[in-house]
Design a protein around this motif. Sequence first.
Motif, mmCIF file in Angstrom:
data_model
loop_
_atom_site.group_PDB
_atom_site.id
_atom_site.type_symbol
_atom_site.label_atom_id
_atom_site.label_comp_id
_atom_site.label_asym_id
_atom_site.label_seq_id
_atom_site.Cartn_x
_atom_site.Cartn_y
_atom_site.Cartn_z
ATOM 1 N N LEU A 299 0.793 -1.228 0.000
ATOM 2 C CA LEU A 299 0.000 0.000 0.000
ATOM 3 C C LEU A 299 0.824 1.276 0.000
ATOM 4 O O LEU A 299 0.291 2.351 -0.274
ATOM 5 N N THR A 300 2.117 1.204 0.291
ATOM 6 C CA THR A 300 2.953 2.408 0.213
ATOM 7 C C THR A 300 3.971 2.315 -0.909
ATOM 8 O O THR A 300 4.836 3.175 -1.035
ATOM 9 N N ARG A 301 3.883 1.315 -1.750
ATOM 10 C CA ARG A 301 4.849 1.138 -2.838
ATOM 11 C C ARG A 301 4.615 2.205 -3.912
ATOM 12 O O ARG A 301 3.573 2.244 -4.543
ATOM 13 N N GLY A 302 5.597 3.081 -4.103
ATOM 14 C CA GLY A 302 5.471 4.145 -5.100
ATOM 15 C C GLY A 302 4.529 5.256 -4.703
ATOM 16 O O GLY A 302 4.006 5.972 -5.554
ATOM 17 N N LEU A 303 4.349 5.452 -3.401
ATOM 18 C CA LEU A 303 3.328 6.373 -2.915
ATOM 19 C C LEU A 303 3.689 7.841 -3.128
ATOM 20 O O LEU A 303 2.879 8.720 -2.880
ATOM 21 N N SER A 304 4.874 8.125 -3.613
ATOM 22 C CA SER A 304 5.292 9.516 -3.781
ATOM 23 C C SER A 304 4.597 10.208 -4.955
ATOM 24 O O SER A 304 4.557 11.436 -5.019
ATOM 25 N N ALA A 305 4.035 9.443 -5.903
ATOM 26 C CA ALA A 305 3.387 10.040 -7.073
ATOM 27 C C ALA A 305 2.368 9.064 -7.641
ATOM 28 O O ALA A 305 2.607 7.850 -7.642
ATOM 29 N N PRO A 306 1.233 9.564 -8.154
ATOM 30 C CA PRO A 306 0.230 8.644 -8.710
ATOM 31 C C PRO A 306 0.769 7.831 -9.870
ATOM 32 O O PRO A 306 0.357 6.689 -10.077
ATOM 33 N N GLU A 307 1.695 8.382 -10.654
ATOM 34 C CA GLU A 307 2.264 7.660 -11.792
ATOM 35 C C GLU A 307 3.050 6.434 -11.339
ATOM 36 O O GLU A 307 3.184 5.471 -12.095
ATOM 37 N N ASP A 308 3.597 6.473 -10.117
ATOM 38 C CA ASP A 308 4.440 5.387 -9.614
ATOM 39 C C ASP A 308 3.693 4.407 -8.709
ATOM 40 O O ASP A 308 4.224 3.349 -8.385
ATOM 41 N N TYR A 309 2.480 4.770 -8.299
ATOM 42 C CA TYR A 309 1.837 3.998 -7.234
ATOM 43 C C TYR A 309 1.468 2.592 -7.695
ATOM 44 O O TYR A 309 1.005 2.381 -8.821
ATOM 45 N N TYR A 310 1.655 1.659 -6.807
ATOM 46 C CA TYR A 310 1.457 0.236 -7.101
ATOM 47 C C TYR A 310 0.081 -0.052 -7.682
ATOM 48 O O TYR A 310 -0.051 -0.806 -8.652
ATOM 49 N N TYR A 311 -0.969 0.538 -7.096
ATOM 50 C CA TYR A 311 -2.318 0.176 -7.539
ATOM 51 C C TYR A 311 -2.665 0.767 -8.905
ATOM 52 O O TYR A 311 -3.649 0.338 -9.515
ATOM 53 N N ARG A 312 -1.882 1.679 -9.403
ATOM 54 C CA ARG A 312 -2.067 2.081 -10.800
ATOM 55 C C ARG A 312 -1.852 0.874 -11.703
ATOM 56 O O ARG A 312 -2.616 0.628 -12.642
ATOM 57 N N ARG A 313 -0.831 0.115 -11.427
ATOM 58 C CA ARG A 313 -0.527 -1.064 -12.233
ATOM 59 C C ARG A 313 -1.588 -2.153 -12.030
ATOM 60 O O ARG A 313 -2.042 -2.779 -12.990
ATOM 61 N N VAL A 314 -2.006 -2.341 -10.787
ATOM 62 C CA VAL A 314 -2.995 -3.388 -10.495
ATOM 63 C C VAL A 314 -4.330 -3.086 -11.162
ATOM 64 O O VAL A 314 -4.956 -3.968 -11.768
ATOM 65 N N TYR A 315 -4.802 -1.842 -11.067
ATOM 66 C CA TYR A 315 -6.098 -1.501 -11.656
ATOM 67 C C TYR A 315 -6.061 -1.660 -13.178
ATOM 68 O O TYR A 315 -7.043 -2.111 -13.783
#
Length: 330
Positions: A145-161
């Motif tokens: 849940l905090t993987r890549g949390l510094s930016a929406p482009e990097d956030y983990y759940y961007r990839r999952v969704y």
Amino acid sequence: MTLFDMPLADLRGFMPPRAEPERFDEFWQQTLEQARAHPLDPELTPQSGPLDLVDVAEVRFSGYDGHRIGGWFIKPRHSAGPLPCVVRYLGYSMGRGHAHEWLAYPAAGFATLVMDTRGQGGGSGAPGYTPDPEGSRSTEVPGFLTRGLSAPEDYYYRRVYVDAVRAVEAAAVLPGVDATRIVIAGGSQGGGIGLAVAGLAPEMVIGALLDVPSLAYIRRGTEISNVGSRMEIVEYLRTHRRDVEEVFGVLGYFDGMHFAARATAPAWFSVALMDQICPPSTVFAAYNHYAGPKEIRVWPYNGHEGGGGEQEAENLAVARRLAFGDPAAP
């Protein structure tokens, strides 16, 4: 367990304001366009085994950035004509496990695609087989849940969704599937993923079965309960004290309330009033903002297990009504 959240009468009317990022639609439109620039290229690898009444194959397709995402594709062996398909998303830390664990919907006449959640299932009783090739450019708390949390482009759940939307697209072109009868289903994290798909690709599904969904009204969830995967966010903010508003600004791009407001397919939610992992008010926040036809099943004396097998039986009946017009369904 005890009742710890709002009274049920208040929950039914609980519709908090949505602090939606201004670029929400633009962000997701661009994200999906980038993903679709990669060929979907679904492939099936048949699996042998003792299951005589179903055909089992490992499925792979291109998800975020063309990464190959794995799962199971299971369908009744002697079926006539294209079948409706249920695309299933998994709870937190789970992988797709074993094919024989996913026979309920095939037994009810559906093809089923079970999507691995990238990077998850490595140490669980339900193993996963899909890594997450993307690294993080920021510090993080162990978990996802905090993987890549510094930016929406990097956030983990961007990839999952994105993977989850592409799973529906893959299911639609698999042999023996009726692309006009696809249902999405999931519980907890899987319910949150399904809620995102319902908002990102509402025209692709005829229904959504969303049990005790997580990843909705995320900020409130961190404030009223101290258990569950959200504690990864709490632990992160415990040391990144100055980043609170920035963090929740990023998480706003992934909050289920905003996807709910864009979802139009019929949805069936479930909620448990003693659930401290996905607190009832966070579920009702998404449910009450849901734009399409909807119903919610309330389990008053249950925690995160929700309705368990009884809920699964209700979901099967609803899915059959959607896909087959089964009059016996509720």
